[in-house]
Write a protein that holds these residues in place. Structure first.
Motif, PDB file in Angstrom:
ATOM      1  N   TYR A 187       0.887  -5.966  15.217  1.00 15.84           N
ATOM      2  CA  TYR A 187       2.027  -5.464  16.006  1.00 15.84           C
ATOM      3  C   TYR A 187       1.771  -5.488  17.511  1.00 15.84           C
ATOM      4  N   ASN A 234       4.875  -6.295   5.881  1.00 16.51           N
ATOM      5  CA  ASN A 234       5.297  -7.568   6.465  1.00 16.51           C
ATOM      6  C   ASN A 234       4.583  -8.780   5.898  1.00 16.51           C
ATOM      7  N   GLY A 291       0.178  -2.199  12.177  1.00 21.42           N
ATOM      8  CA  GLY A 291      -0.393  -3.549  12.296  1.00 21.42           C
ATOM      9  C   GLY A 291      -1.802  -3.623  11.739  1.00 21.42           C
ATOM     10  N   ARG A 328      -6.014   0.657   3.705  1.00 17.47           N
ATOM     11  CA  ARG A 328      -4.836   1.215   3.030  1.00 17.47           C
ATOM     12  C   ARG A 328      -4.417   0.353   1.828  1.00 17.47           C
ATOM     13  N   ASN A 348       2.136   5.689   8.778  1.00 15.71           N
ATOM     14  CA  ASN A 348       3.510   5.601   8.263  1.00 15.71           C
ATOM     15  C   ASN A 348       4.132   6.992   8.329  1.00 15.71           C
ATOM     16  N   VAL A 375      12.480   2.897   4.587  1.00 13.19           N
ATOM     17  CA  VAL A 375      11.759   1.954   5.459  1.00 13.19           C
ATOM     18  C   VAL A 375      12.719   1.386   6.504  1.00 13.19           C
ATOM     19  N   LEU A 417       4.254   5.724  13.323  1.00 13.00           N
ATOM     20  CA  LEU A 417       3.615   4.900  14.355  1.00 13.00           C
ATOM     21  C   LEU A 417       3.529   3.448  13.895  1.00 13.00           C
ATOM     22  N   PHE A 418       3.662   2.496  14.850  1.00 13.62           N
ATOM     23  CA  PHE A 418       3.414   1.088  14.530  1.00 13.62           C
ATOM     24  C   PHE A 418       1.923   0.944  14.223  1.00 13.62           C
ATOM     25  N   ARG A 467      10.808  -5.482  15.787  1.00 12.37           N
ATOM     26  CA  ARG A 467      10.437  -5.025  14.448  1.00 12.37           C
ATOM     27  C   ARG A 467      10.826  -6.028  13.357  1.00 12.37           C
ATOM     28  N   ARG A 468      11.989  -6.656  13.481  1.00 10.63           N
ATOM     29  CA  ARG A 468      12.511  -7.434  12.363  1.00 10.63           C
ATOM     30  C   ARG A 468      12.989  -8.852  12.699  1.00 10.63           C
ATOM     31  N   GLU A 505      -1.594  -6.865   7.270  1.00  9.42           N
ATOM     32  CA  GLU A 505      -0.277  -6.555   7.830  1.00  9.42           C
ATOM     33  C   GLU A 505      -0.033  -7.441   9.065  1.00  9.42           C
ATOM     34  N   HIS A 529       0.848  -1.212   0.000  1.00  6.23           N
ATOM     35  CA  HIS A 529       0.000   0.000   0.000  1.00  6.23           C
ATOM     36  C   HIS A 529       0.878   1.256   0.000  1.00  6.23           C
TER      37      HIS A 529
HETATM   38  O1  LIG Z   1       2.462  -1.888  10.471  1.00  8.09           O
HETATM   39  C1  LIG Z   1       3.311  -0.989  10.414  1.00  8.09           C
HETATM   40  O2  LIG Z   1       3.732  -0.312  11.354  1.00  8.09           O
HETATM   41  C2  LIG Z   1       3.969  -0.747   9.072  1.00  8.09           C
HETATM   42  O3  LIG Z   1       3.085  -0.840   8.037  1.00  8.09           O
HETATM   43  C3  LIG Z   1       5.083  -1.753   8.912  1.00  8.09           C
HETATM   44  O4  LIG Z   1       5.965  -1.376   9.850  1.00  8.09           O
HETATM   45  P1  LIG Z   1       7.432  -1.960   9.892  1.00  8.09           P
HETATM   46  O5  LIG Z   1       8.067  -1.691   8.537  1.00  8.09           O
HETATM   47  O6  LIG Z   1       8.040  -1.175  11.022  1.00  8.09           O
HETATM   48  O7  LIG Z   1       7.308  -3.440  10.175  1.00  8.09           O
END
Ligand SMILES: O=C(O)[C@H](O)COP(=O)(O)O
Length: 248
Positions: free
Chosen positions: A90, A184, A22, A60, A15, A242, A19-20, A114-115, A87, A9
């Motif tokens: 989160y 994600n 999810g 979105r 974004n 990103v 902000l997170f 986050r990752r 998504e 999206h």
């Molecule tokens: O859900 C979110 O916050 C974003 O769309 C993805 O966030 P990230 O790139 O921090 O996982």
């Protein structure tokens, strides 16, 4: 066996605020709407004509697909939607500021949440204003399927059944398939497509609004590993942005 187009999206309002997000159903920002239209123009200019669209249940992604397909004069395309393309959830981080979270918990914990592949953030409470526990669009989901948080492994586990049961049959029928989803949920699909390791997937980021094309063989493996962005220069810059989210 078919062409797959993955489209994250356009930039969302959260974004833009860092902000997170999810499963919180935030809309596109004005920039994100422009990105969505540009994504459709890139498809049209490249002569890529999807035959069917798959989206998540979040506006979105749905609106990105609508704006892109309108720009490509393909607004009539048949569409299927599923929570399995949503998504990543989160958890208790939904609604939290990324930079503040990084500051409060430190770089290592921030990046784990986050990752990392298999460590989810803390779960969200059902009475949290950013919980989806009462969201009617998920009312038909059995309780054990309705996440309160997810790691990327959880996303892969719930997205792959949709990949095999809904998307692969369209590809097998020779259709060009457009999937409009999220950073994600698309990272999970790309991990599967390109056979990226649990460790290496942490370094993969997906830019907003730029179509990523895969030419798949008869076993649905990419003939072009990593896919091909329809605007490689823009994608390179956006991917870096990103990756750097949350940094001061
Ligand atoms: O859900 C979110 O916050 C974003 O769309 C993805 O966030 P990230 O790139 O921090 O996982």
């Amino acid at each position: 066996m078919g062409t797959l187009v993955l489209l994250r999206h356009g930039e969302s309002v959260w974004n833009a605020k860092g902000l997170f997000t999810g499963w919180v159903d935030v809309d596109l920002s004005a920039t994100g709407e422009d990105e969505a239209r540009r994504g459709g123009e890139l498809l049209k200019d490249a002569g890529v004509t999807p035959d069917i669209l798959h989206t998540s249940l979040l506006k979105r992604a749905i609106r990105t697909a609508n704006l892109a397909l309108d720009a490509a004069d393909l607004h009539w395309l048949p569409v299927e939607r599923s929570w399995r393309l949503n998504e990543r959830h989160y958890g208790a981080l939904q609604g939290k500021d990324k930079a503040q979270t990084r500051e409060e918990y430190g770089e290592e914990q921030f990046m784990i949440w986050r990752r990392s592949y298999d460590t989810p953030p803390p779960p969200i409470a059902d009475d949290d204003p950013y919980s989806q526990a009462a969201d009617t669009r998920y009312a038909q989901l059995p309780s054990e399927l309705r996440p309160r948080t997810e790691c990327l492994k959880d996303v892969l586990d719930r997205a792959l059944p949709y990949w095999y049961d809904a998307i692969v049959p369209d590809l097998a029928a020779g259709k060009t398939v457009l999937v409009a989803a999220h950073g994600n949920s698309l990272r999970a699909l790309v991990k599967h497509l390109d056979g990226i390791s649990d460790a290496d997937i942490a370094g993969l980021n997906i830019p907003t609004g730029i179509p990523l094309m895969y030419d798949l063989d008869d076993d649905f493996h990419p003939r072009n590993p990593g896919g091909t962005y329809l605007d490689p220069e823009a994608a390179k810059a956006a991917i870096e942005a990103v990756a750097n989210q949350g940094k001061k």
